[in-house]
Design an enzyme around this catalytic site. Structure first.
Site, PDB file in Angstrom:
ATOM      1  N   ASN A   9     -43.040 -35.878 -52.660  1.00  0.00           N
ATOM      2  CA  ASN A   9     -41.877 -35.010 -52.820  1.00  0.00           C
ATOM      3  C   ASN A   9     -41.087 -35.112 -51.525  1.00  0.00           C
ATOM      4  O   ASN A   9     -41.495 -34.559 -50.501  1.00  0.00           O
ATOM      5  CB  ASN A   9     -42.356 -33.567 -53.079  1.00  0.00           C
ATOM      6  CG  ASN A   9     -41.212 -32.578 -53.092  1.00  0.00           C
ATOM      7  OD1 ASN A   9     -40.042 -32.961 -53.070  1.00  0.00           O
ATOM      8  ND2 ASN A   9     -41.547 -31.299 -53.108  1.00  0.00           N
ATOM      9  N   LYS A  11     -38.317 -33.841 -50.841  1.00  0.00           N
ATOM     10  CA  LYS A  11     -37.541 -32.620 -50.567  1.00  0.00           C
ATOM     11  C   LYS A  11     -36.118 -33.005 -50.155  1.00  0.00           C
ATOM     12  O   LYS A  11     -35.582 -33.966 -50.686  1.00  0.00           O
ATOM     13  CB  LYS A  11     -38.266 -31.752 -49.525  1.00  0.00           C
ATOM     14  CG  LYS A  11     -39.733 -31.500 -49.920  1.00  0.00           C
ATOM     15  CD  LYS A  11     -40.397 -30.431 -49.120  1.00  0.00           C
ATOM     16  CE  LYS A  11     -41.843 -30.265 -49.587  1.00  0.00           C
ATOM     17  NZ  LYS A  11     -42.549 -29.168 -48.972  1.00  0.00           N
ATOM     18  N   HIS A  96     -41.538 -25.564 -57.957  1.00  0.00           N
ATOM     19  CA  HIS A  96     -42.011 -25.753 -56.586  1.00  0.00           C
ATOM     20  C   HIS A  96     -41.832 -24.452 -55.809  1.00  0.00           C
ATOM     21  O   HIS A  96     -40.866 -23.718 -56.036  1.00  0.00           O
ATOM     22  CB  HIS A  96     -41.240 -26.895 -55.909  1.00  0.00           C
ATOM     23  CG  HIS A  96     -41.862 -27.273 -54.597  1.00  0.00           C
ATOM     24  ND1 HIS A  96     -41.604 -26.581 -53.439  1.00  0.00           N
ATOM     25  CD2 HIS A  96     -42.765 -28.235 -54.286  1.00  0.00           C
ATOM     26  CE1 HIS A  96     -42.330 -27.115 -52.465  1.00  0.00           C
ATOM     27  NE2 HIS A  96     -43.039 -28.108 -52.946  1.00  0.00           N
ATOM     28  N   GLU A  98     -40.750 -23.785 -52.976  1.00  0.00           N
ATOM     29  CA  GLU A  98     -39.470 -23.610 -52.281  1.00  0.00           C
ATOM     30  C   GLU A  98     -38.386 -23.151 -53.260  1.00  0.00           C
ATOM     31  O   GLU A  98     -37.479 -22.419 -52.896  1.00  0.00           O
ATOM     32  CB  GLU A  98     -39.098 -24.913 -51.558  1.00  0.00           C
ATOM     33  CG  GLU A  98     -39.971 -25.079 -50.318  1.00  0.00           C
ATOM     34  CD  GLU A  98     -40.418 -26.489 -50.011  1.00  0.00           C
ATOM     35  OE1 GLU A  98     -39.757 -27.448 -50.455  1.00  0.00           O
ATOM     36  OE2 GLU A  98     -41.457 -26.640 -49.330  1.00  0.00           O
ATOM     37  N   GLU A 168     -50.293 -25.799 -55.102  1.00  0.00           N
ATOM     38  CA  GLU A 168     -49.779 -25.882 -53.740  1.00  0.00           C
ATOM     39  C   GLU A 168     -49.810 -24.492 -53.101  1.00  0.00           C
ATOM     40  O   GLU A 168     -48.889 -23.691 -53.297  1.00  0.00           O
ATOM     41  CB  GLU A 168     -48.332 -26.399 -53.749  1.00  0.00           C
ATOM     42  CG  GLU A 168     -48.188 -27.784 -54.343  1.00  0.00           C
ATOM     43  CD  GLU A 168     -46.956 -28.504 -53.793  1.00  0.00           C
ATOM     44  OE1 GLU A 168     -47.118 -29.638 -53.341  1.00  0.00           O
ATOM     45  OE2 GLU A 168     -45.869 -27.925 -53.787  1.00  0.00           O
ATOM     46  N   GLY A 174     -46.185 -27.609 -45.360  1.00  0.00           N
ATOM     47  CA  GLY A 174     -45.383 -27.869 -44.172  1.00  0.00           C
ATOM     48  C   GLY A 174     -45.881 -27.156 -42.925  1.00  0.00           C
ATOM     49  O   GLY A 174     -45.198 -27.097 -41.915  1.00  0.00           O
ATOM     50  N   SER A 214     -49.807 -30.029 -46.861  1.00  0.00           N
ATOM     51  CA  SER A 214     -50.254 -30.719 -45.646  1.00  0.00           C
ATOM     52  C   SER A 214     -51.288 -31.823 -45.910  1.00  0.00           C
ATOM     53  O   SER A 214     -52.221 -32.001 -45.120  1.00  0.00           O
ATOM     54  CB  SER A 214     -50.766 -29.717 -44.605  1.00  0.00           C
ATOM     55  OG  SER A 214     -49.734 -28.830 -44.234  1.00  0.00           O
TER      56      SER A 214
HETATM   57  P1  13P Z   1     -46.242 -30.864 -47.094  1.00  0.00           P
HETATM   58  O1  13P Z   1     -47.092 -32.042 -47.488  1.00  0.00           O
HETATM   59  O2  13P Z   1     -45.124 -31.225 -46.157  1.00  0.00           O
HETATM   60  O3  13P Z   1     -47.067 -29.713 -46.639  1.00  0.00           O
HETATM   61  O4  13P Z   1     -45.494 -30.381 -48.441  1.00  0.00           O
HETATM   62  C1  13P Z   1     -46.225 -30.174 -49.592  1.00  0.00           C
HETATM   63  C2  13P Z   1     -45.291 -29.976 -50.725  1.00  0.00           C
HETATM   64  O5  13P Z   1     -44.620 -28.964 -50.815  1.00  0.00           O
HETATM   65  C3  13P Z   1     -45.179 -31.043 -51.728  1.00  0.00           C
HETATM   66  O6  13P Z   1     -44.463 -30.625 -52.839  1.00  0.00           O
END
Ligand code: 13P
Length: 257
Positions: A9, A11, A96, A98, A168, A174, A214
């Site tokens: 992803n 983002k 997701h 976010e 997740e 992150g 992560s």
């Molecule tokens: P990270 O791998 O940067 O922690 O992000 C995970 C994520 O949100 C994947 O959709």
């Protein structure tokens, strides 16, 4: 045996040049290999088409990070399932964290999108996960149950063949704080039990549940080695071939065993 999915992803990262270079680099990495795992990349909307071209016939598939549930019309800023398919996407991430927390998407909206994605023939990757305070209050399973029930309302057993779940934990996204393999396995086993009670054990055993939060080259093997972890949804570490490559390799290695 469930086929693993290693998904990236991106983002709101990359630009046209770096995104296509990353896609070409990944295509090169997998070329000539027998791809015994599904590899998926989800770039930002403006780069989908270029990335689709760059991955070519490598076997890597391309997906959107979101979509809207209506097929067309006056929905400024939105992208439909048909549009994603039109440019060669086969998957879409939905729910997701976010989008849930920054853009305030609720389970009802996520459910409409999930059903639209399925009806349109896309693979829907439904993301679920608890906040740190929810985990600390002992509410992880209740939060997961609510997100699963909400996101999958009116989704039939037959339609579940097009659904992938991504667990997740929000506190691991992150932050560099990965869930331990035991924490991931426990949540995944819970999600599979939820699927078994809502549908059937056979269906639950066939649905792929990815871990995200992560994931890095250094922890991928251990996470992917858990019995109920069927792949990874990778954010930061999916932005370079140096990091995403070894995570794909870890998936290939485990799926051989
Ligand atoms: P990270 O791998 O940067 O922690 O992000 C995970 C994520 O949100 C994947 O959709």
């Amino acid at each position: 045996m469930r086929r693993m999915i290693i998904a990236g992803n991106w983002k709101m990262n990359t630009d046209l040049a770096s995104g296509t270079a990353l896609a070409s680099g990944l295509a090169e990495l997998v070329s000539g290999k027998e791809l015994s795992v599904d590899v998926l990349v989800c770039p930002p909307f403006p780069y989908l088409q270029a990335v689709r071209q760059a991955v070519g016939e490598s076997g890597i598939s391309v997906g959107g990070q979101n979509c809207y549930f209506e097929p067309s019309g006056a929905f400024t800023g939105e992208v439909s399932v048909g549009m994603l398919q039109d440019i060669g996407c086969d998957s879409v991430l939905l729910g997701h964290s976010e989008r849930r927390h920054i853009l305030k998407e609720c389970n009802g909206l996520i459910n409409k999108k999930t059903k639209a994605a399925i009806a349109g023939g896309l693979r829907a990757v439904l993301c679920v996960g608890e906040l740190l305070e929810e985990r600390e209050a002992g509410n992880t399973e209740a939060v997961l149950d609510e997100q699963m029930a909400g996101g999958l309302e009116d989704v039939s057993a037959e339609q579940m063949t097009q659904v992938v779940i991504a667990y997740e934990p929000v506190w691991a996204i992150g932050t560099g704080k990965t869930a331990s393999p035991e924490q991931a396995e426990q949540a995944h086993a819970h999600l599979r039990n939820w699927l078994a009670s809502r549908y059937t054990q056979e269906l639950a055993d066939s649905v792929r549940i990815l871990y995200g939060g992560s994931v890095k080259p250094g922890n991928a093997m251990e996470l992917l080695g858990q019995p109920n972890v069927d792949g990874a949804l990778v954010g930061g570490a999916s932005l370079s071939v140096e990091n995403f490559g070894p995570i794909i390799e870890a998936g290939l290695e485990i799926s051989k065993a």
